[in-house]
Design a protein around this motif. Structure first.
Motif, mmCIF file in Angstrom:
data_model
loop_
_atom_site.group_PDB
_atom_site.id
_atom_site.type_symbol
_atom_site.label_atom_id
_atom_site.label_comp_id
_atom_site.label_asym_id
_atom_site.label_seq_id
_atom_site.Cartn_x
_atom_site.Cartn_y
_atom_site.Cartn_z
ATOM 1 N N ASP A 5 0.856 -1.181 0.000
ATOM 2 C CA ASP A 5 0.000 0.000 0.000
ATOM 3 C C ASP A 5 0.891 1.229 0.000
ATOM 4 O O ASP A 5 1.982 1.211 0.583
ATOM 5 N N GLN A 6 0.414 2.286 -0.622
ATOM 6 C CA GLN A 6 1.186 3.524 -0.699
ATOM 7 C C GLN A 6 0.292 4.695 -0.334
ATOM 8 O O GLN A 6 -0.836 4.798 -0.802
ATOM 9 N N LYS A 7 0.790 5.541 0.549
ATOM 10 C CA LYS A 7 0.107 6.774 0.931
ATOM 11 C C LYS A 7 1.131 7.894 0.908
ATOM 12 O O LYS A 7 2.320 7.666 1.124
ATOM 13 N N VAL A 8 0.655 9.108 0.702
ATOM 14 C CA VAL A 8 1.524 10.276 0.708
ATOM 15 C C VAL A 8 1.140 11.143 1.904
ATOM 16 O O VAL A 8 -0.034 11.442 2.111
ATOM 17 N N HIS A 9 2.139 11.519 2.693
ATOM 18 C CA HIS A 9 1.964 12.418 3.833
ATOM 19 C C HIS A 9 2.868 13.619 3.590
ATOM 20 O O HIS A 9 4.067 13.565 3.890
ATOM 21 N N GLN A 13 6.604 9.577 1.431
ATOM 22 C CA GLN A 13 5.919 8.397 0.909
ATOM 23 C C GLN A 13 5.884 7.332 2.000
ATOM 24 O O GLN A 13 6.924 6.986 2.563
ATOM 25 N N LEU A 14 4.696 6.827 2.310
ATOM 26 C CA LEU A 14 4.540 5.725 3.260
ATOM 27 C C LEU A 14 4.233 4.469 2.461
ATOM 28 O O LEU A 14 3.228 4.411 1.750
ATOM 29 N N THR A 16 3.666 0.328 2.674
ATOM 30 C CA THR A 16 3.343 -0.756 3.592
ATOM 31 C C THR A 16 3.238 -2.070 2.820
ATOM 32 O O THR A 16 2.218 -2.319 2.162
#
Length: 123
Positions: A5-9, A13-14, A16
């Motif tokens: 999984d990829q999220k942007v904060h 880049q996060l 998982t």
């Protein structure tokens, strides 16, 4: 479908991984995506290892290569939520002194040094 999984904060880049990093497609996909982030500029990456139970030498190599690439491009790669087994592997291989590791994703995102955090990297 990606194996992580990829999220942007903000500019971080996060990533998982959804499964163990055992040198198969899951490891290659993660390595390739880290390389894409590095190619875009100053990489800031947190890899959440909370769902990873096993990590072989290829998986370790992928994380080390990502860490080195990020540092060489004035960025960083931090690790969060390592299981006890993975943390022990980092200690045995002395990689605990290389990576910045954090108990939580939130701590890794802001880079705070909690008593549990191991700060192996330069900030």
């Amino acid at each position: 479908m990606s194996s992580f999984d990829q999220k942007v904060h903000g500019d971080i880049q996060l990533l998982t991984p959804r499964k163990d990093l055992m040198g198969g497609n899951e490891t290659k996909e993660l390595s390739d995506f880290i390389a894409e982030i590095v190619a875009k500029g100053e990489p800031k990456i947190v890899v959440d290892l909370g769902k990873v139970s096993f990590l072989n030498s290829t998986g370790l190599g992928a994380l080390v290569a990502g860490h080195v690439s990020c540092k060489n491009h004035q960025g960083w790669l931090r690790l969060a939520r390592s299981t006890k087994r993975i943390s022990n592997l980092f200690l045995i291989t002395k990689l605990a002194f290389v990576f910045e590791t954090y108990e939580t994703v939130e701590e890794a995102l802001v880079g705070i040094n909690s008593p549990e955090a191991t700060n192996g990297g330069d900030k």
